[in-house]
Design an enzyme around this catalytic site. Structure first.
Site, PDB file in Angstrom:
ATOM      1  N   HIS A 208      48.938   3.823  55.745  1.00 55.28           N
ATOM      2  CA  HIS A 208      48.486   3.948  57.010  1.00 55.28           C
ATOM      3  C   HIS A 208      47.046   4.404  57.350  1.00 55.28           C
ATOM      4  O   HIS A 208      46.743   4.654  58.316  1.00 55.28           O
ATOM      5  CB  HIS A 208      49.650   4.905  57.937  1.00 55.28           C
ATOM      6  CG  HIS A 208      49.647   4.717  59.255  1.00 55.28           C
ATOM      7  ND1 HIS A 208      49.432   5.800  60.124  1.00 55.28           N
ATOM      8  CD2 HIS A 208      49.860   3.861  59.922  1.00 55.28           C
ATOM      9  CE1 HIS A 208      49.446   5.290  61.379  1.00 55.28           C
ATOM     10  NE2 HIS A 208      49.681   4.054  61.328  1.00 55.28           N
ATOM     11  N   LYS A 210      43.188   4.966  57.864  1.00 51.47           N
ATOM     12  CA  LYS A 210      41.966   4.087  58.282  1.00 51.47           C
ATOM     13  C   LYS A 210      40.547   4.754  58.186  1.00 51.47           C
ATOM     14  O   LYS A 210      40.302   5.860  58.737  1.00 51.47           O
ATOM     15  CB  LYS A 210      42.239   3.764  59.841  1.00 51.47           C
ATOM     16  CG  LYS A 210      43.643   3.373  60.281  1.00 51.47           C
ATOM     17  CD  LYS A 210      44.147   4.341  61.126  1.00 51.47           C
ATOM     18  CE  LYS A 210      45.684   3.849  61.553  1.00 51.47           C
ATOM     19  NZ  LYS A 210      46.245   2.759  60.982  1.00 51.47           N
ATOM     20  N   ASP A 215      28.221   2.547  50.931  1.00 56.61           N
ATOM     21  CA  ASP A 215      27.458   2.924  49.945  1.00 56.61           C
ATOM     22  C   ASP A 215      27.449   4.420  49.628  1.00 56.61           C
ATOM     23  O   ASP A 215      26.322   5.008  49.007  1.00 56.61           O
ATOM     24  CB  ASP A 215      25.865   2.971  50.520  1.00 56.61           C
ATOM     25  CG  ASP A 215      25.593   1.547  50.826  1.00 56.61           C
ATOM     26  OD1 ASP A 215      25.980   0.768  50.334  1.00 56.61           O
ATOM     27  OD2 ASP A 215      24.715   1.379  51.864  1.00 56.61           O
ATOM     28  N   HIS A 422      46.258   5.347  71.108  1.00 58.14           N
ATOM     29  CA  HIS A 422      46.563   5.471  69.507  1.00 58.14           C
ATOM     30  C   HIS A 422      45.765   6.570  68.912  1.00 58.14           C
ATOM     31  O   HIS A 422      45.858   6.655  67.645  1.00 58.14           O
ATOM     32  CB  HIS A 422      46.224   3.846  69.096  1.00 58.14           C
ATOM     33  CG  HIS A 422      46.579   3.587  67.821  1.00 58.14           C
ATOM     34  ND1 HIS A 422      45.766   3.686  66.616  1.00 58.14           N
ATOM     35  CD2 HIS A 422      47.810   3.468  67.283  1.00 58.14           C
ATOM     36  CE1 HIS A 422      46.414   3.213  65.630  1.00 58.14           C
ATOM     37  NE2 HIS A 422      47.736   3.170  65.882  1.00 58.14           N
TER      38      HIS A 422
HETATM   39  C1  LIG Z   1      52.851   5.326  65.499  1.00 53.07           C
HETATM   40  O1  LIG Z   1      53.894   5.304  66.421  1.00 53.07           O
HETATM   41  C2  LIG Z   1      53.979   4.164  67.206  1.00 53.07           C
HETATM   42  C3  LIG Z   1      55.075   4.065  68.460  1.00 53.07           C
HETATM   43  O2  LIG Z   1      56.344   4.191  67.437  1.00 53.07           O
HETATM   44  C4  LIG Z   1      54.332   2.743  66.355  1.00 53.07           C
HETATM   45  O3  LIG Z   1      54.139   1.705  67.156  1.00 53.07           O
HETATM   46  C5  LIG Z   1      53.065   2.798  65.557  1.00 53.07           C
HETATM   47  O4  LIG Z   1      53.267   1.770  64.848  1.00 53.07           O
HETATM   48  C6  LIG Z   1      52.928   4.287  64.754  1.00 53.07           C
HETATM   49  N1  LIG Z   1      51.827   4.197  64.080  1.00 53.07           N
HETATM   50  C7  LIG Z   1      52.068   3.299  62.940  1.00 53.07           C
HETATM   51  C8  LIG Z   1      51.017   2.224  62.976  1.00 53.07           C
HETATM   52  O5  LIG Z   1      52.850   3.277  61.968  1.00 53.07           O
END
Ligand SMILES: *[C@@H]1O[C@H](CO)[C@@H](O)[C@H](O)[C@H]1NC(C)=O
Ligand SMILES: *[C@@H]1O[C@H](CO)[C@@H](O)[C@H](O)[C@H]1NC(C)=O
Ligand SMILES: *[C@@H]1O[C@H](CO)[C@@H](O)[C@H](O)[C@H]1NC(C)=O
Ligand SMILES: *[C@@H]1O[C@H](CO)[C@@H](O)[C@H](O)[C@H]1NC(C)=O
Ligand SMILES: *[C@@H]1O[C@H](CO)[C@@H](O)[C@H](O)[C@H]1NC(C)=O
Ligand SMILES: *[C@@H]1O[C@H](CO)[C@@H](O)[C@H](O)[C@H]1NC(C)=O
Ligand SMILES: *[C@@H]1O[C@H](CO)[C@@H](O)[C@H](O)[C@H]1NC(C)=O
Length: 501
Positions: A208, A210, A215, A422
């Protein structure tokens, strides 16, 4: 500035190594659909057993030499004592979804779409990307919308860099959404090396993370996925650090953990080899001048099984930042659950919740938590949020406030899984923490993620930007006081958080 002349050198050990992505090799990428089949097959075969087993493993056996013994933070030493090889520069970057207006004059960070293109423009040799999934074109998810353009431009740019002989190595999750995306196949056809990391088999989680390492001297870390919606339809926060080979080469070691685990038949090492060890961590952070400002910084990682010797665990990092606060803790996270989310049976996990209550009670710290609410919010989050809010008792000097942040859907309802904040960060009067994890147990115990902790001193008698933790606090205040942040009382909980705006 690097003392050597000439083009930036690659980080030495990783790029000379046999498994390193620095040397071109035949792409081992089979496309998402093929791998999905085998992953699902294996899962079906092993059922929950593997999940439970790897989960237990993470619980019971101490992870490989992850953490240094507890000790007090070292006092800040003399800045002059350290030779300055780099002239690091940190820039906060954010995505604001379209049609999310703020009051005129509100603080803002550099646009992430711009920041990413600028970072790619500096690339001369190599780009390493750690990613959950890719979906940079509208057609990847069957959407025809002009707001996919910045994502498509990014994909184009990466192809141009490959054509200029700049190497691109991508580590991505073995299980991920956007299975129809062609991005990685397109890039592999242009010479990118792609490895899918089967985290589900290795730790029971997903990759997960990111981040980018460019370089071996510039990095990006933040909440944004390699998804066009992260540039125009989803609210994101990240940081770019330029010209900082010490930090970049340290983050590269985490990239290398993914890279070796993405090789065929890779197994989780019991102990990571010495060359994966970090000497930059919570107890010995990087110290240097960022734009002349004394700065300390380090990267954390999760899960513990992906913390070689000397790497601070992400959970310990979050707890340490909370414990160090004396004035305020501001948190902006997509999800907040004092439980597991994916492991079964579900378990109560009050580690972060308790730490916030302790900071508020023991230290008189003002705690504010901003959690996302959107179409897909699990309503079982609200009792936990209300419970935390109920702890607040200003007359007794206990200050805890919780709000939800709602991105109005407006006329963007045709874009699935968007219109949401997010971001995953925390800021105190001492430090900025920029992470990639939702706040629930699984993200710290099985899921691969990273965090960045930065602390800057006030630059005495120097105009220019405030310290990074102050910049981040201003972004938090902007959001907290905006019309999109709604207190738990004001919000008709139980309804979904779709606000047509
Ligand atoms: C973080 O939580 C959200 C809400 O459940 C979810 O949609 C999201 O995918 C989560 N982050 C990841 C990418 O796992
Ligand atoms: C450590 O060395 C091994 C063997 O040469 C190599 O495969 C790996 O990529 C190296 N890892 C790092 C982080 O340099
Ligand atoms: C993916 O492609 C398949 C086959 O073309 C299609 O049936 C499915 O709806 C697509 N999924 C998404 C999310 O676009
Ligand atoms: C996408 O929408 C535009 C108008 O908004 C239209 O001109 C174009 O043909 C559409 N493209 C596809 C592939 O449907
Ligand atoms: C690209 O890199 C390869 C291998 O390093 C080299 O042989 C080739 O000449 C380079 N091509 C260009 C256009 O620089
Ligand atoms: C990085 O350092 C180089 C000189 O080594 C300089 O030209 C460039 O402007 C610096 N980049 C940033 C973003 O500070
Ligand atoms: C969508 O709504 C925004 C205002 O919220 C407006 O500026 C824009 O023109 C609308 N777009 C379309 C295609 O209706």
């Amino acid at each position: 500035m690097d003392t050597r002349a000439g083009p930036p050198k690659m980080p030495t050990p990783p790029h000379r190594a046999a498994e390193a992505p620095g040397q071109p090799r035949s792409a081992s990428f089979h496309g998402p659909m093929g791998r999905a089949g085998s992953v699902l097959g294996l899962l079906a075969l092993l059922g929950l057993g593997i999940v439970t087993f790897t989960y237990r493993l993470a619980q019971v056996s101490p992870p490989p030499a992850c953490c240094l013994p507890h000790s007090e933070e070292e006092p800040l030493g003399s800045w002059e004592a350290q030779p300055q090889k780099d002239s690091c520069q940190l820039v906060l970057a954010e995505s604001l979804p379209q049609d999310l207006p703020y009051a005129a004059g509100s603080p803002s960070a550099q646009s992430l779409a711009q920041a990413w293109l600028q970072l790619l423009d500096t690339a001369q040799e190599s780009i390493h990307v750690a990613s959950y999934y890719w979906s940079l074109t509208g057609s990847d998810i069957g959407v025809n919308d002009s707001s996919s353009q910045p994502g498509e431009a990014l994909l184009q740019k990466m192809q141009q860099l490959l054509a200029r002989n700049i190497s691109l190595a991508v580590a991505t999750s073995g299980t991920a959404p956007a299975r129809n995306s062609t991005d990685l196949r397109v890039l592999a056809a242009h010479g990118a090396q792609v490895r899918q990391v089967p985290m589900q088999q290795l730790t029971g989680g997903v990759l997960h993370s990111k981040f980018w390492v460019v370089d071996g001297r510039h990095v990006y870390v933040g909440s944004a996925n390699m998804d066009w919606r992260s540039l125009t339809q989803v609210k994101e926060l990240g940081a770019i650090i330029y010209n900082c080979s010490s930090l970049a080469q340290d983050l590269e070691k985490t990239f290398q953990t993914y890279w070796v685990l993405g090789a065929p038949h890779a197994v989780l090492p019991k102990t990571w080899p010495q060359n994966f060890s970090s000497h930059i961590n919570r107890f010995l952070p990087f110290r240097g001048l960022f734009d002349g400002v004394p700065t300390t910084a380090y990267f954390s990682a999760s899960p513990p099984a992906l913390c070689p010797h000397g790497r601070t665990r992400d959970l310990d990092t979050v707890l340490a930042v909370m414990a160090d606060a004396r004035e305020f803790i501001c948190i902006s996270v997509m999800e907040y659950f004092p439980t597991t989310r994916f492991s079964r049976p579900a378990r109560y996990w009050p580690v972060l919740d308790n730490a916030l209550r302790e900071a508020a009670f023991n230290q008189g710290v003002r705690v504010r938590l901003l959690v996302s609410c959107w179409l897909h919010t699990d309503p079982t989050t609200f009792p936990y949020l209300r419970s935390l809010q109920a702890f607040s008792n200003p007359t007794a000097g206990i200050s805890v406030d919780v709000k939800v942040f709602i991105v109005p859907v407006g006329n963007h309802s045709s874009i699935p899984f968007s219109r949401v904040s997010h971001s995953k960060y925390m800021v105190t009067e001492k430090a900025a923490y920029i992470g990639t994890s939702n706040w629930s147990e699984d993200y710290f115990s099985t899921t691969a993620g990273v965090g960045l902790v930065v602390h800057q001193q006030l630059a005495p008698a120097q105009p220019g930007q405030p310290p990074v933790q102050e910049q981040l606090r201003q972004l938090f205040e902007r959001d907290w006081h905006s019309q999109y942040a709604v207190g738990l009382d004001g919000h008709t909980l139980g309804q979904d958080c779709v606000w047509q705006g």
